[in-house]
Motif scaffolding. Structure first.
Motif, PDB file in Angstrom:
ATOM      1  N   TRP A  33       0.844  -1.207   0.000  1.00 45.33           N
ATOM      2  CA  TRP A  33       0.000   0.000   0.000  1.00 45.33           C
ATOM      3  C   TRP A  33       0.879   1.257   0.000  1.00 45.33           C
ATOM      4  CZ3 TRP A  33      -4.908   0.756  -1.147  1.00 45.33           C
ATOM      5  CH2 TRP A  33      -5.499   1.991  -0.839  1.00 45.33           C
ATOM      6  N   MET A  34       1.942   1.219   0.809  1.00 48.55           N
ATOM      7  CA  MET A  34       2.839   2.368   0.884  1.00 48.55           C
ATOM      8  C   MET A  34       3.542   2.601  -0.460  1.00 48.55           C
ATOM      9  SD  MET A  34       5.516   3.131   4.021  1.00 48.55           S
ATOM     10  CE  MET A  34       5.492   1.421   4.412  1.00 48.55           C
ATOM     11  N   ALA A  35       4.017   1.538  -1.065  1.00 46.49           N
ATOM     12  CA  ALA A  35       4.788   1.677  -2.297  1.00 46.49           C
ATOM     13  C   ALA A  35       3.928   1.965  -3.526  1.00 46.49           C
ATOM     14  CB  ALA A  35       5.601   0.401  -2.543  1.00 46.49           C
ATOM     15  N   LEU A  36       2.718   1.399  -3.573  1.00 49.30           N
ATOM     16  CA  LEU A  36       1.930   1.465  -4.795  1.00 49.30           C
ATOM     17  C   LEU A  36       0.695   2.366  -4.739  1.00 49.30           C
ATOM     18  CD1 LEU A  36       1.979  -2.293  -5.875  1.00 49.30           C
ATOM     19  CD2 LEU A  36       3.527  -0.454  -6.571  1.00 49.30           C
ATOM     20  N   VAL A  65     -11.791   4.618  -2.905  1.00 46.01           N
ATOM     21  CA  VAL A  65     -10.975   4.558  -1.692  1.00 46.01           C
ATOM     22  C   VAL A  65      -9.892   5.625  -1.837  1.00 46.01           C
ATOM     23  CG1 VAL A  65      -9.437   3.167  -0.263  1.00 46.01           C
ATOM     24  CG2 VAL A  65     -11.423   2.092  -1.359  1.00 46.01           C
ATOM     25  N   HIS A  66      -9.897   6.572  -0.911  1.00 45.11           N
ATOM     26  CA  HIS A  66      -8.908   7.651  -0.938  1.00 45.11           C
ATOM     27  C   HIS A  66      -7.513   7.073  -0.718  1.00 45.11           C
ATOM     28  CE1 HIS A  66      -6.891  11.429  -0.054  1.00 45.11           C
ATOM     29  NE2 HIS A  66      -7.965  12.046  -0.537  1.00 45.11           N
ATOM     30  N   GLN A  67      -6.521   7.686  -1.343  1.00 44.21           N
ATOM     31  CA  GLN A  67      -5.153   7.179  -1.226  1.00 44.21           C
ATOM     32  C   GLN A  67      -4.611   7.259   0.200  1.00 44.21           C
ATOM     33  OE1 GLN A  67      -6.025   9.952  -2.887  1.00 44.21           O
ATOM     34  NE2 GLN A  67      -4.387  11.470  -2.956  1.00 44.21           N
ATOM     35  N   ARG A  68      -5.135   8.162   1.008  1.00 49.42           N
ATOM     36  CA  ARG A  68      -4.644   8.264   2.389  1.00 49.42           C
ATOM     37  C   ARG A  68      -5.536   7.530   3.386  1.00 49.42           C
ATOM     38  NH1 ARG A  68      -3.014  14.301   1.364  1.00 49.42           N
ATOM     39  NH2 ARG A  68      -5.246  14.517   1.634  1.00 49.42           N
ATOM     40  N   ALA A  69      -6.493   6.757   2.899  1.00 52.23           N
ATOM     41  CA  ALA A  69      -7.275   5.908   3.803  1.00 52.23           C
ATOM     42  C   ALA A  69      -6.363   4.800   4.321  1.00 52.23           C
ATOM     43  CB  ALA A  69      -8.463   5.305   3.059  1.00 52.23           C
ATOM     44  N   ARG A  70      -6.630   4.354   5.534  1.00 50.40           N
ATOM     45  CA  ARG A  70      -5.835   3.266   6.119  1.00 50.40           C
ATOM     46  C   ARG A  70      -6.760   2.074   6.336  1.00 50.40           C
ATOM     47  NH1 ARG A  70      -1.505   1.327   8.511  1.00 50.40           N
ATOM     48  NH2 ARG A  70      -1.629   0.351  10.551  1.00 50.40           N
ATOM     49  N   ILE A  71      -6.424   0.980   5.707  1.00 52.49           N
ATOM     50  CA  ILE A  71      -7.197  -0.252   5.844  1.00 52.49           C
ATOM     51  C   ILE A  71      -6.268  -1.280   6.474  1.00 52.49           C
ATOM     52  CG2 ILE A  71      -8.420  -2.071   4.592  1.00 52.49           C
ATOM     53  CD1 ILE A  71      -8.971   0.297   2.493  1.00 52.49           C
ATOM     54  N   GLN A  72      -6.619  -1.721   7.669  1.00 53.44           N
ATOM     55  CA  GLN A  72      -5.747  -2.602   8.437  1.00 53.44           C
ATOM     56  C   GLN A  72      -5.595  -3.977   7.796  1.00 53.44           C
ATOM     57  OE1 GLN A  72      -4.137  -1.465  11.151  1.00 53.44           O
ATOM     58  NE2 GLN A  72      -3.038  -3.364  11.399  1.00 53.44           N
TER      59      GLN A  72
END
Length: 178
Positions: A33-36, A65-72
């Motif tokens: 998620w961080m890289a892509l 889904v926003h790019q700064r959303a966090r999905i665990q």
């Protein structure tokens, strides 16, 4: 609210209740998620959906889904067509989170499926699913507790803390939301 208690009695306090395979999947998810995805522009949401699907999210149609959303845990996420997860929303889905069609999750909302049983010395992790119905609107910074079901067309005001189910078509606000 039906809580699932994760037996951690055989391990030390704070140890992960997840298998090694799950933990490796979570580690891979964080880096992918961080890289892509985090750096992608807002219109690249279809790319982010593809990455989510690759990690087991169930997606119908084309939600956002926003790019700064966090999905665990992506494999615990179900997204309906045209649903939207806003900027800096945190989907802490240790258990299943279902977001039905056209539901809007406002920026910095927090969907939390995990808690702990404080009555036991081991303080085990407990999880319960969250279900967000179709056409729901969750305002900015709303906090949804484990096991909550929000009915279709309900509205949750900004900064509300939802501890109980919300009936379809009802508007709630406040802490606790009423």
């Amino acid at each position: 609210m039906a809580l699932t208690t994760h037996d951690q009695s055989a391990v030390s306090r704070g140890a992960s209740p997840w298998t090694l395979r799950q933990r490796l999947g979570l580690l891979a998810w964080e880096y992918v998620w961080m890289a892509l995805c985090i750096w992608t522009p807002k219109p690249f949401y279809k790319w982010r959906l593809l990455v989510l699907k690759t990690f087991g999210a169930q997606i119908e149609g084309t939600p956002f889904v926003h790019q700064r959303a966090r999905i665990q845990i992506p494999w615990n996420l179900t997204l309906g067509a045209e649903a939207s997860i806003g900027d800096r929303t945190n989907v802490y889905n240790l258990g299943p989170v279902i977001i039905e069609r056209r539901a809007v999750i406002g920026q910095e909302a927090y969907l939390c499926t995990g808690t702990h049983d404080l009555s036991l010395p081991s303080i085990p992790l407990q999880t319960a699913p969250i279900h967000i119905g179709a056409d729901v609107f969750l305002g900015a910074r709303a906090f949804i507790m484990p096991g909550v079901r929000i009915g279709e067309r309900a509205i949750v005001g900004a900064c509300s803390v939802v501890t109980k189910n919300v009936a379809p078509g009802v508007t709630v606000k406040g802490n606790p939301a009423r």
